[in-house]
Design an enzyme around this catalytic site. Sequence first.
Site, mmCIF file in Angstrom:
data_model
loop_
_atom_site.group_PDB
_atom_site.id
_atom_site.type_symbol
_atom_site.label_atom_id
_atom_site.label_comp_id
_atom_site.label_asym_id
_atom_site.label_seq_id
_atom_site.Cartn_x
_atom_site.Cartn_y
_atom_site.Cartn_z
ATOM 1 N N ALA A 154 56.702 22.812 1.610
ATOM 2 C CA ALA A 154 56.873 24.405 0.766
ATOM 3 C C ALA A 154 58.905 24.851 0.739
ATOM 4 C CB ALA A 154 56.214 24.885 2.245
ATOM 5 N N GLU A 155 58.987 24.977 0.180
ATOM 6 C CA GLU A 155 60.698 25.241 -0.135
ATOM 7 C C GLU A 155 61.774 25.910 0.356
ATOM 8 O OE1 GLU A 155 58.441 26.012 -2.450
ATOM 9 O OE2 GLU A 155 58.551 27.079 -4.033
#
Lengths: 226, 219
Positions: free
Chosen positions: A54-55
């Site tokens: 997840a960024e």
Amino acid sequence: MTTLVPDSEARVRIARRIAREFLEQNRKLVINLGVGIPTMVTNYIQGRDIFIQAENGMLGVGRLAGEDEIDRQLINAGRQPVTETPGCSYFDSAASFGMIRGRHVDATVIGAFEVDQEGNIANWINPNGKQLGVGGAMDLVTGAKQVIVGMQHLTRDGTAKLVKRCSMPITGFAEVDIVVTELGVFYFTDARLVLQEIAPEVSLETLTVLTEAQFVVSRNLKTITV
Amino acid sequence: MRDQNKFLSIEQALAEIKAGSRIMIGGFGLAGYPEQLVEALAASGLRDLTIISNDLGSPGVGLGKLLTNGQIKALIGNYYNWNPEVAEAYAEGRIQVTLLPQGSFAEAIRAASVGIPAFYSAASAGTDLAVGKETREFSGRTYVLERAIHADVALIKAHKADGLGNLVYYKTARNFNPIMAAAAALTIAEVDEIVPTGALDPESIVTPHIFVDVIIRSA
């Protein structure tokens, strides 16, 4: 127009078909999932060595948190509360995008407003004056090794989303590798859009009418299986 | 690094911020933003602020309050769709907004923290967000020159601080906080817990104390 595949069925089909893309590789993978249909892919890759990045700074994102598991400091990039997996890790946003830009993420799965026959994607803004945000889309489409678009075949108004030329602001140029809709699976091969799989609900003629983009049909055309 | 005591009250901490400042604020959505510092900044009424942050919370919530209060002159950041008041204020000409791809935004902050004035990224090449920016080709691919983003003040959230100001974080509340801590001239950290110096495992410290000027504890 009549709906060929009901919404919820379409969404599940797209997510499961994209999951198959990963499962069939039978190897460790790091993938990043956008909001909406892409996040649903999580449901179909459990128990495999497929690590979700997840960024906002996490590798090893687990399933969405249940009511009694919610920790508002543990979220995915769509702000949904999530869970951890064994061996997960946290890092800052610059390190996170370093992974993406540095080609350490095998695939990004994202939604789109439009994808055109050149492999251009428009998904960052609907220029209606009500939105102002880009998120990580531009970094993801240019940085991930593979770009997989998961989207319904038509807009709510029934117009094609696979178009000749994107009319909305572009996120990335010639970056798309695979487009999965409920009606077809398309690969960009040698700069051409190739239909690989078709849904049982449509004929090739119907699909061609519903797809503004020009595509060629694979000699190996199959029915979509999930 | 400050010579004097780093442990201040929230009022003392806020006294360090002036109207018109460029302020970085950590957080992603409502995770990992310094809630009490933001509340205090909203209550201070300081105006003409340039806020450098990933997003602006939700309308009237978190960083959203600063906009509702009319304290913001400009925004530099990435994603304001969670707070539709931003697009409204922008359309009415009340604020300036500079959007960057999230990775370029993060790297621009990191660059500022390590003395790098600018860098190239492929993200946004050819798009509306690259208009007016220099580009250059490397190995046949077009890259966009992005400049470092500096700030007068960073308001960040960490989980624990020790007596020196070393910081550790909590899960995805980490996000932009460590890079902002290192990029601003003055860094004010809001923490859940303060532990004695030596109590944090040196291997686990994410932000060494040289980057932290002021610490306040979440009530």
